[in-house]
Design a protein around this motif. Structure first.
Motif, PDB file in Angstrom:
ATOM      1  N   MET A   1      51.309  47.879  44.179  1.00  0.00           N
ATOM      2  CA  MET A   1      49.898  48.193  44.386  1.00  0.00           C
ATOM      3  C   MET A   1      49.249  48.612  43.072  1.00  0.00           C
ATOM      4  N   GLY A   2      50.021  49.300  42.195  1.00  0.00           N
ATOM      5  CA  GLY A   2      49.460  49.732  40.920  1.00  0.00           C
ATOM      6  C   GLY A   2      49.064  48.556  40.062  1.00  0.00           C
ATOM      7  N   VAL A   3      49.914  47.483  40.048  1.00  0.00           N
ATOM      8  CA  VAL A   3      49.598  46.289  39.263  1.00  0.00           C
ATOM      9  C   VAL A   3      48.353  45.618  39.805  1.00  0.00           C
ATOM     10  N   LEU A   4      48.276  45.501  41.154  1.00  0.00           N
ATOM     11  CA  LEU A   4      47.121  44.859  41.779  1.00  0.00           C
ATOM     12  C   LEU A   4      45.848  45.642  41.482  1.00  0.00           C
ATOM     13  N   ALA A   5      45.915  46.974  41.541  1.00  0.00           N
ATOM     14  CA  ALA A   5      44.734  47.803  41.261  1.00  0.00           C
ATOM     15  C   ALA A   5      44.281  47.625  39.824  1.00  0.00           C
ATOM     16  N   THR A   6      45.237  47.539  38.899  1.00  0.00           N
ATOM     17  CA  THR A   6      44.895  47.358  37.480  1.00  0.00           C
ATOM     18  C   THR A   6      44.181  46.039  37.267  1.00  0.00           C
ATOM     19  N   VAL A   7      44.716  44.967  37.920  1.00  0.00           N
ATOM     20  CA  VAL A   7      44.071  43.658  37.799  1.00  0.00           C
ATOM     21  C   VAL A   7      42.667  43.692  38.384  1.00  0.00           C
ATOM     22  N   THR A   8      42.523  44.329  39.556  1.00  0.00           N
ATOM     23  CA  THR A   8      41.213  44.421  40.211  1.00  0.00           C
ATOM     24  C   THR A   8      40.220  45.179  39.339  1.00  0.00           C
ATOM     25  N   ASP A   9      40.672  46.283  38.728  1.00  0.00           N
ATOM     26  CA  ASP A   9      39.789  47.064  37.856  1.00  0.00           C
ATOM     27  C   ASP A   9      39.381  46.244  36.643  1.00  0.00           C
ATOM     28  N   ALA A  10      40.334  45.510  36.072  1.00  0.00           N
ATOM     29  CA  ALA A  10      40.035  44.711  34.889  1.00  0.00           C
ATOM     30  C   ALA A  10      39.017  43.627  35.202  1.00  0.00           C
ATOM     31  N   VAL A  11      39.170  43.011  36.379  1.00  0.00           N
ATOM     32  CA  VAL A  11      38.223  41.969  36.777  1.00  0.00           C
ATOM     33  C   VAL A  11      36.846  42.567  37.007  1.00  0.00           C
ATOM     34  N   SER A  12      36.782  43.754  37.644  1.00  0.00           N
ATOM     35  CA  SER A  12      35.496  44.352  37.984  1.00  0.00           C
ATOM     36  C   SER A  12      34.685  44.716  36.742  1.00  0.00           C
ATOM     37  N   VAL A  13      35.349  44.971  35.622  1.00  0.00           N
ATOM     38  CA  VAL A  13      34.637  45.300  34.392  1.00  0.00           C
ATOM     39  C   VAL A  13      33.745  44.150  33.959  1.00  0.00           C
ATOM     40  N   HIS A  14      34.204  42.919  34.243  1.00  0.00           N
ATOM     41  CA  HIS A  14      33.473  41.730  33.786  1.00  0.00           C
ATOM     42  C   HIS A  14      32.517  41.184  34.836  1.00  0.00           C
ATOM     43  N   LEU A  15      32.452  41.810  36.015  1.00  0.00           N
ATOM     44  CA  LEU A  15      31.591  41.284  37.066  1.00  0.00           C
ATOM     45  C   LEU A  15      30.140  41.681  36.898  1.00  0.00           C
ATOM     46  N   GLY A  16      29.939  42.894  36.402  1.00  0.00           N
ATOM     47  CA  GLY A  16      28.568  43.372  36.226  1.00  0.00           C
ATOM     48  C   GLY A  16      27.814  43.350  37.526  1.00  0.00           C
ATOM     49  N   LEU A  20      28.213  39.666  45.596  1.00  0.00           N
ATOM     50  CA  LEU A  20      29.436  40.135  46.235  1.00  0.00           C
ATOM     51  C   LEU A  20      30.406  38.989  46.499  1.00  0.00           C
ATOM     52  N   TRP A  21      29.874  37.839  46.943  1.00  0.00           N
ATOM     53  CA  TRP A  21      30.756  36.712  47.241  1.00  0.00           C
ATOM     54  C   TRP A  21      31.521  36.259  46.014  1.00  0.00           C
ATOM     55  N   LEU A  22      30.839  36.316  44.857  1.00  0.00           N
ATOM     56  CA  LEU A  22      31.504  35.904  43.628  1.00  0.00           C
ATOM     57  C   LEU A  22      32.584  36.914  43.244  1.00  0.00           C
ATOM     58  N   ALA A  23      32.261  38.189  43.444  1.00  0.00           N
ATOM     59  CA  ALA A  23      33.240  39.227  43.134  1.00  0.00           C
ATOM     60  C   ALA A  23      34.482  39.076  44.002  1.00  0.00           C
ATOM     61  N   VAL A  24      34.255  38.831  45.295  1.00  0.00           N
ATOM     62  CA  VAL A  24      35.380  38.664  46.212  1.00  0.00           C
ATOM     63  C   VAL A  24      36.215  37.440  45.821  1.00  0.00           C
ATOM     64  N   SER A  25      35.523  36.358  45.443  1.00  0.00           N
ATOM     65  CA  SER A  25      36.224  35.132  45.076  1.00  0.00           C
ATOM     66  C   SER A  25      37.081  35.337  43.837  1.00  0.00           C
ATOM     67  N   ILE A  26      36.531  36.038  42.866  1.00  0.00           N
ATOM     68  CA  ILE A  26      37.278  36.263  41.625  1.00  0.00           C
ATOM     69  C   ILE A  26      38.486  37.154  41.872  1.00  0.00           C
ATOM     70  N   VAL A  27      38.288  38.207  42.655  1.00  0.00           N
ATOM     71  CA  VAL A  27      39.404  39.109  42.958  1.00  0.00           C
ATOM     72  C   VAL A  27      40.478  38.371  43.755  1.00  0.00           C
ATOM     73  N   ALA A  28      40.047  37.555  44.735  1.00  0.00           N
ATOM     74  CA  ALA A  28      41.013  36.801  45.533  1.00  0.00           C
ATOM     75  C   ALA A  28      41.792  35.828  44.663  1.00  0.00           C
ATOM     76  N   GLY A  29      41.066  35.146  43.747  1.00  0.00           N
ATOM     77  CA  GLY A  29      41.732  34.209  42.842  1.00  0.00           C
ATOM     78  C   GLY A  29      42.724  34.911  41.935  1.00  0.00           C
TER      79      GLY A  29
END
Length: 539
Positions: A1-16, A20-29
């Motif tokens: 879960m820690g690795v997944l959270a780190t990836v999610t946080d890293a992705v969210s930095v670039h979402l601005g 929401l649909w795009l954010a969900v798609s990127i996180v899912a990908g």
């Protein structure tokens, strides 16, 4: 879960301020990519594998595993894995670790597994219960299924089989003379569609009697097709899914159950316990049967058993006679050999066929055998593992988290048993040992000598599963309709050869590919051949 959270946080930095649909798609990908990477690393890194586990087939996507590759062409998948991993290996099938045991020893290991070790009901009930109905076959305890098999054997005795030859021949002659599939003196025939209709007529008339046969026309055959579509692989997991084919399946199941129930009710209301004309069919028989407990068979169970019986008598035969016709069209010389055999054995006037005649037509029998060798109706036979199962001669112990899979058709395609195994050659079964294809004969003979029989509750059957030719399975779940299938297929074959000359359509060689999208292997449709009616062939 820690690795997944780190990836999610890293992705969210670039979402601005992205939607929401795009954010969900990127996180899912990103999550899927990470899952694939971790899955691949877990297979490639030198992590120590438990010595008791069979080798795992490499796969990219977790849960999906080798499902797609296996589903497209099971035999190609089996042979490729066998070359890389040996006869025993595990692959991921829709998230389930599935251990395959190939070869005659692997088939025997699975199909003769003890009830305490292996279970068929857990595997097949989700698939078969919506099709057959409740309280029959795999929707009941194994002991009850064995009793039901014993009841059904009423219609599979030698005397019963003897009576079926004339009715199957008559149905076939009427079909080729009057159906819309054969128009004029010559034409093209979509074989699987036509044979599906013919075999439902022959199976219903012979196994279930005149009254049931009268209910079946081309419309009812279409209803049966809707029911048959319930045997799709996705229904192993999602039999309840509101898919179009499942809605059609459920409607067809209700209609067919109602049809049988109406017949049973009318007979109950008449007060009779047997037919006036003396032709006792399967429904009459089941209406007078009792379980060991003393309970008579409920009418709904009779209806559901009749659906299961019809499908057993029709489904594999439909695919098999289709393959026979397609193979014969690729070898017109064999068609003429068959006709010559009939005239030499039965007489130039080709009299009405009898049960005894079938054993006097060896080449006809060999055509059926050779076709079943290459086109076994079921490519995979599965069992749930109920207790850890060590495989003799290996370090492997199959845990209860796995499913076992036997593939008897693999051995029947191996050159060590059948020289030039992918060649369709009925003469490899010739009695003379001079044939270059006769290597199999001593193996079959040895297995026949050692063939142990046992009674699982419905009469003595062969226990042996060590033969490389097992188109009808083995063990307690061996198909009890094996002899009926041979009678049905050979009788239809005799009539077709008498009536038609067959050849491939212009420009086509060989036969069509196999459709593995169902539980049963069958020709990929459309699969058409050219037919020409014979004229004065009896002269």
């Amino acid at each position: 879960m820690g690795v997944l959270a780190t990836v999610t946080d890293a992705v969210s930095v670039h979402l601005g301020d992205k939607p929401l649909w795009l954010a969900v798609s990127i996180v899912a990908g990103a999550t899927l990519t990470l899952a694939i990477v971790l899955n691949v690393l877990s297979q490639l890194l030198p992590v120590r594998r438990k010595g008791s586990d069979p080798p795992l087939v490499f796969h990219w996507v977790p849960f999906i595993g080798s499902t797609v590759t296996y589903g497209i062409d099971p035999y190609k998948f089996f042979f490729k894995c066998r070359e890389q991993y040996g006869d025993t290996f595990t692959f991921i099938l829709l998230g389930k670790k599935t251990t395959v045991c190939l070869g005659t020893k692997g088939t025997d290991f699975i199909l003769n597994g003890k009830l305490k070790d292996v279970n068929a009901e857990e595997i097949y009930s989700p698939l078969t219960t919506p099709v057959f109905g409740t309280d029959v076959v795999y929707d009941c305890p194994n002991s009850k299924l064995m009793e039901q098999k014993k009841f059904v054997k009423f219609g599979l005795t030698t005397e019963a089989l003897r009576s079926y030859v004339s009715v199957i021949a008559a149905e076939t002659k009427d079909f080729v003379a009057n159906s819309n599939w054969f128009k004029g003196s010559a034409g093209d025939l979509n074989v699987p569609k036509a044979m599906a209709e013919l075999t439902i007529y022959t199976a219903s008339r012979s196994l279930q009697g005149k009254e049931v046969r009268a209910k079946f026309d081309s419309t009812f055959a279409d209803l049966y097709h809707d029911l048959d579509m319930g045997f799709t692989p996705i229904n192993f997991m999602l039999p309840w899914a509101p898919l179009p084919q499942n809605r059609k399946r459920d409607a067809a199941q209700r209609k067919m159950t109602e049809t049988y129930m109406e017949i049973i009710k009318a007979r109950r209301d008449s007060g009779k316990t047997e037919p006036e004309d003396g032709e006792t069919d399967m429904i009459w028989n089941l209406m007078n049967c009792e379980y060991k407990s003393g309970q008579t068979i409920p009418d709904k169970e009779i209806a559901h058993m009749m659906i299961a019986l019809l499908m057993a008598g029709q489904h594999s035969s439909s695919a098999s006679i289709s393959w026979i016709m397609l193979r014969l069209a690729s070898r017109p010389d064999i068609v003429e050999e068959l006709l010559a055999e009939q005239k030499a054995v039965l007489g130039a006037d080709l009299p009405e066929l009898t049960f005894e005649d079938l054993s006097r037509l060896p080449l006809h029998s060999q055509v059926v055998k050779e076709t079943l060798r290459l086109h076994s109706p079921i490519h995979s036979i599965m069992r749930a593992v109920k207790s850890p199962m060590p495989i003799e001669g290996t370090p492997y112990v199959i845990p209860t988290t796995h499913v076992l899979l036997a593939a008897p058709g693999v051995a029947s395609k191996c050159p060590e048993y059948f020289p030039e195994p992918m060649l369709w050659e009925p003469h490899r079964w010739d009695a003379e040992d001079s044939s270059k294809y006769s290597k199999l004969k001593p193996i079959i003979a040895a297995n026949a000598d050692d063939d142990e029989k046992t009674d699982y509750g419905y009469g003595l059957v062969s226990k042996g599963a060590s033969s490389p030719y097992l188109p009808f399975g083995a063990g307690r779940h061996r198909c009890i309709g094996e002899q009926f299938a041979y009678v049905q297929l050979q009788t239809i074959l005799v009539t077709m050869v008498q009536t038609f000359k067959l050849r491939n359509l212009d420009g086509r060689k060989g036969v069509v590919d196999t459709d593995y999208s169902s539980l049963f292997s069958r020709p990929l449709t459309p699969a058409s051949i050219h037919y020409e009616r014979r004229v004065n062939e009896k002269a």
